[in-house]
Write a protein that holds these residues in place. Structure first.
Motif, short mmCIF file in Angstrom:
data_model
loop_
_atom_site.label_atom_id
_atom_site.label_comp_id
_atom_site.label_asym_id
_atom_site.label_seq_id
_atom_site.Cartn_x
_atom_site.Cartn_y
_atom_site.Cartn_z
N GLY C 117 43.33 -23.76 -2.27
CA GLY C 117 43.32 -25.12 -2.81
C GLY C 117 44.45 -25.27 -3.81
N ASP C 121 44.20 -28.80 -9.50
CA ASP C 121 43.09 -29.72 -9.25
C ASP C 121 41.75 -29.00 -9.36
N VAL C 122 41.69 -27.82 -8.77
CA VAL C 122 40.42 -27.10 -8.69
C VAL C 122 39.87 -26.79 -10.09
N LEU C 123 40.76 -26.33 -10.97
CA LEU C 123 40.28 -25.89 -12.30
C LEU C 123 39.83 -27.04 -13.19
N ALA C 125 37.55 -28.90 -12.33
CA ALA C 125 36.10 -28.86 -12.14
C ALA C 125 35.42 -27.91 -13.11
N GLN C 126 36.21 -27.13 -13.86
CA GLN C 126 35.66 -26.19 -14.83
C GLN C 126 35.34 -26.86 -16.17
#
Ligand SMILES: [Zn+2]
Lengths: 384, 168, 341
Positions: C117, C121-123, C125-126
């Motif tokens: 991914g 962007d993914v992090l 969500a943390q």
């Protein structure tokens, strides 16, 4: 190994949607109740262990980071466990390990699920080419296993319905339980839609928002506990692979081995006689007789007879899920910890209206994945 | 302690929408890629374990019980036995399917593990454990299990329970 | 408290930390686990406890750790657990389990494919789902906030950042200060690369460790601490949780020779080094650290593995491995290892 005691237990009111609280609020509701029960505060806690099922259920990656403040973990060690559906149980075990190893004195274990914050079906259904082109939900996975058990054991169709009714009637005695179905009968279960044949709608668990927390201490903490503690007699976990040749999904060896390890630790040679009450992870009603066999409470193909004869009822000889169980409340990540906590409540004599008279030895059980991850503990009213 | 109730004077916020879009590129790995290529070519490939000699399908590059890499591809038959099944009466799929439909665990001839797939071209009430079924390929094949559209009755006598009881 | 059982790292192995792997999780883990077990000459079926670290959000798939179990050969069923964290915390869990005394060996592994991914962007969500994530603040920007705060204290300069980057990345031409900012004040050389990979460590207790390994890396102390999530609630230029963990792990009881610090951004190495009170004589990140390769969920365990390897290879007598998790060094783990018992 050091002794370990359960001195505080808390849980939330479980409901389909707890829109009245944030995720942190939900976790704190359980944690503060556990601390209140233990007459301790966050300040007294040495470490926090957090468990929940897949992060995508809420759409938060590694939520322990955001929850550190709310759970009083700042400046302390915090561990996040994830072992699929068994995670609530594993959370308690990882916390207990810290105490048993002598690394920490007082540990807070918290587990939660708040599926209403995201779309769990989305989380469970990424489109991947190597998965079968049909989405059938968890029931689609477990229904064939139940069919195999029914064929192998020759159990009558009614057994699953008996469990469905029993657990919901037990839930009426548990103010925290999600489902409150005073009018449930065998007929209403039988008449409910057949979702995944042979599983009817009322033979499945609900999907709940909820959390559970327990405070574990060393022996000294147990002896000085504000209320009667539960003493840990045994704790075990086992895993096996998802798919392999000759895999027995009806009676998984990981469950058998886990129970054998557990009984050896607790000095139990005859679980049917020596265990007073058990909280088993039963998300579909038929798993009660299957686990009774897997855990050695009954011979192979005979577990259903205990259910049919009323042995597993609240007033039976071996009550199973007096709290109403997963069939009545299922905040997935917390469901395992709820089983462990309810077992501890029983031996503490604090289970309220669903208390089993004179319970001295109780078992908490959780499983996850494709019936491949197992976590269990046995607690007693006295140290062992 | 309150039960999560709010201060009467404050109107409680019960939710807001925070959309998330994450894009991932699937990377199936070596073994799954060979399996998916095989499906494109109309072949079902398993892999044999060099230690226990069991054939796993779909192959994942490792024998799950021995913990060793698997390399040897084995082409499997298109016919197999329904070990167990369920009948689904609710739609989970984005693309609506005619209800009810049967989904089964199928042990293909030559394989030692089961595949989960659809059973069609037979009334659901007639689906049974031990039934012999044959793969029906989709009109268009690609690197996906959807290349097999469904399984249908193979027209053979049912397999005896003992022959598949270890695959339940 | 009675004397603790002695636990040591007896082998370490990793896959290559490539920008993009063609392997799946189980295949990656297979490579790392097989190598670690072979180095320890420990048969799979003799492992007493197994624990792993990974994150579903990297793969974009729930229960991604379940498939990776195929690489372990979990049959007959095994004692096994999993943390949804960097593998360094899995190692901590294994260390705790070995202290019980009933089992003598443990396998720890971690895997992560950051390339599937877009990490930026993914992090997101943390972050706090109500107050931070909806803003979409990417990890580079959060790190830049921290770097700016550090510059403003006058304790470090952009040149100091570049020196860390030059040493870790060993790139030809170094880390030029006239390069453009990715997010001011961070340049490309100050930011971690994207990597896939897996790593595995074998732990053993007491005499079993001595039997498996000529020169075990004995764990003398290990501890981890977490800080508040909200960036406004902490001094971003200090790592108080690292300092706390270091004291608990006994970092200061004797000199450290080599330290492997999990600092994905160059300025973070300065902050962690200061929090650990490491003197100038300490060699920092001879492996290149997370600036050279940063497979998420693996990089922390790899730091401990690299620090242990220095002892296994007889390059050092006392080393330190550090791991971090969360935005701007929110959570930190410190592990001190020594050669002789
Ligand atoms: Zn094999």
């Amino acid at each position: 190994m050091n002794r370990c005691a359960v001195v505080g237990i808390g849980q939330t009111r479980h409901a389909q949607k707890r829109t009245d609280v944030s995720i942190a609020g939900l976790c704190r509701e359980a944690a503060l109740r556990a601390l209140e029960d233990a007459e301790l505060t966050f300040r007294d806690i040495d470490a926090v262990v957090l468990g929940k099922a897949p992060d995508m259920f809420e759409g938060i990656m590694m939520p322990e980071l955001y929850l550190a403040d709310a759970l009083g973990a700042v400046g302390k060690p915090m561990i996040r466990v994830h072992t699929a559906g068994s995670v609530g149980g594993s959370t308690a075990l990882v916390a207990a390990h810290l105490v048993q190893a002598g690394v920490r004195k007082r540990v807070l274990a918290v587990a939660f699920e708040k599926q209403s914050e995201s779309d769990a079906m989305w989380a469970l259904s990424p489109k991947l080419p190597f998965q079968p082109p049909l989405m059938a939900g968890a029931g689609g996975y477990f229904a064939p296993i139940i069919r195999a058990y029914m064929k192998r054991s020759g159990a009558p169709d009614e057994v699953g319905m008996l469990v469905a009714v029993k657990d919901r009637l037990n839930a009426l005695k548990n103010p925290y339980a999600h489902l409150q179905m005073p009018d449930i009968t065998l007929d209403t279960v039988r008449a409910s839609p057949m979702l995944w044949d042979p599983i009817r709608y009322l033979e499945t668990c609900p999907s709940s928002d909820g959390a559970c927390a327990v405070v574990l201490t060393d022996e000294d903490g147990g002896r000085r506990a504000a209320r009667k503690p539960a003493w840990l007699w045994g704790a075990a976990m086992r895993s096996e692979p998802t798919m392999f040749s000759g895999r027995n999904l009806v009676d998984p060896r990981a469950g058998r081995d886990c129970a054998a390890d557990l009984y050896a630790q607790a000095g139990i040679t005859n679980p049917r006689q020596e265990i007073d009450v058990a909280e088993l992870y039963v998300p579909f009603s038929w798993f009660e007789p299957m686990w009774l066999e897997n855990l050695g409470f009954a011979e192979q193909n005979q577990g259903w007879r205990l259910t049919a004869d009323g042995v597993t009822a609240l007033d039976g000889d071996l009550p199973i899920n007096p709290s109403g169980g997963v069939m009545s409340s299922n905040p997935i990540g917390a469901s395992g910890l709820l089983r462990f906590a309810e077992a501890a409540l029983q031996v503490r004599g604090l289970a309220g209206a669903h208390q089993v008279d004179g319970a001295k030895v109780a078992m908490g059980h959780a499983y996850g994945g494709g019936s491949q991850y197992f976590a269990m503990w046995i607690v007693g009213s006295e140290p062992r | 302690m309150s039960d999560g109730g709010a201060d009467d004077k404050i109107e409680i916020v019960k939710g807001f929408i925070a959309p998330v879009r994450l894009r991932y590129t699937v990377n199936a790995g070596r073994a799954s890629s060979r399996f998916l290529r095989g499906l494109t070519e109309g072949r079902i490939l398993g892999q044999r374990c060099p230690v226990c000699h069991k054939v796993n399908v779909p192959p994942r590059g490792a024998c799950p019980t021995c913990g060793v890499p698997t390399e040897e591809d084995v082409q499997l038959g298109e016919v197999g036995t329904v070990t167990t099944f369920c009948i689904i009466n609710i739609n989970f799929d984005a693309k609506a399917r005619e209800l009810p439909y049967a989904a089964a665990s199928i042990v293909l001839d030559g394989a030692d593990t089961t595949l989960f797939h659809l059973i069609q071209e037979v009334p659901v009430a007639k689906v049974r454990m031990g039934m012999r079924v044959r793969a029906v390929w989709a009109a268009e094949r690609g690197p996906s299990l959807e290349s097999i559209d469904h399984f249908k009755p193979a027209g053979e006598p049912d397999a005896p329970y003992d022959s598949y009881k270890d695959h339940l | 408290m009675s004397a603790r059982r002695e636990v040591a790292i007896v082998s370490y192995a990793q896959t290559s930390f490539a920008p993009h792997t063609k392997l799946n999780d189980a295949e990656l883990v297979m490579e790392a686990v097989t190598a670690a077990l072979e180095r320890a000459q420990l048969p799979r079926k003799q492992i007493g406890f197994c624990v792993s670290g990974s994150s579903d959000y990297l793969t974009g798939m729930p229960f991604s750790f379940v498939g990776a179990l195929d690489a372990v050969g979990a049959w007959p069923p095994i004692q096994e657990s999993h943390v949804e964290m960097d593998g360094a915390w899995a190692l901590y869990e294994a260390w705790v389990r070995l202290l019980h005394g009933d089992i003598d060996t443990a396998l720890v592994y971690a895997f992560g494919r950051s390339s599937l991914g877009d990490l930026q962007d993914v992090l997101v969500a943390q972050l706090d789902p109500y107050y931070l994530a909806p803003l979409g603040v990417d990890p580079n920007s959060l790190a830049a906030l921290q770097a700016r705060a550090l510059l403003d204290t006058g304790r470090a300069s952009e040149r100091d950042f570049a020196e860390v980057a030059t040493r870790c990345k060993r790139t030809a031409g170094g880390a030029p200060l006239d390069a453009p900012y990715v997010v001011s004040p961070l340049r490309a050389h100050d930011c971690p690369p994207v990597n896939d990979g897996a790593a595995a460590i074998v732990l053993a207790a007491g005499d079993r460790a001595r039997a498996l390994c000529k020169r075990p890396a004995w764990i003398r102390g290990i501890d981890h601490r977490i800080e508040a999530h909200s960036l406004g609630a902490r001094d971003l230029t200090r790592s108080s949780s690292t300092t706390l963990a270091a004291v608990e792990a006994g970092v200061h009881t004797a000199p450290i020779e080599i330290a492997e610090l999990h600092a994905p951004y160059s300025h973070q190495e300065l902050i962690v080094k200061e929090a650990l009170q490491l003197g100038d004589g300490v060699r920092i990140n001879p492996s290149g650290g997370a600036l050279a390769a940063n497979p998420l969920m693996v990089a922390g365990l790899a730091r401990i593995g690299e620090a242990a390897q220095q002892i296994l290879d007889d390059n050092a007598r006392r080393t330190l491995g550090h791991a971090t998790s969360g935005p701007c060094l929110q959570q930190n783990l410190v592990c001190v290892m020594e050669a002789s018992s």
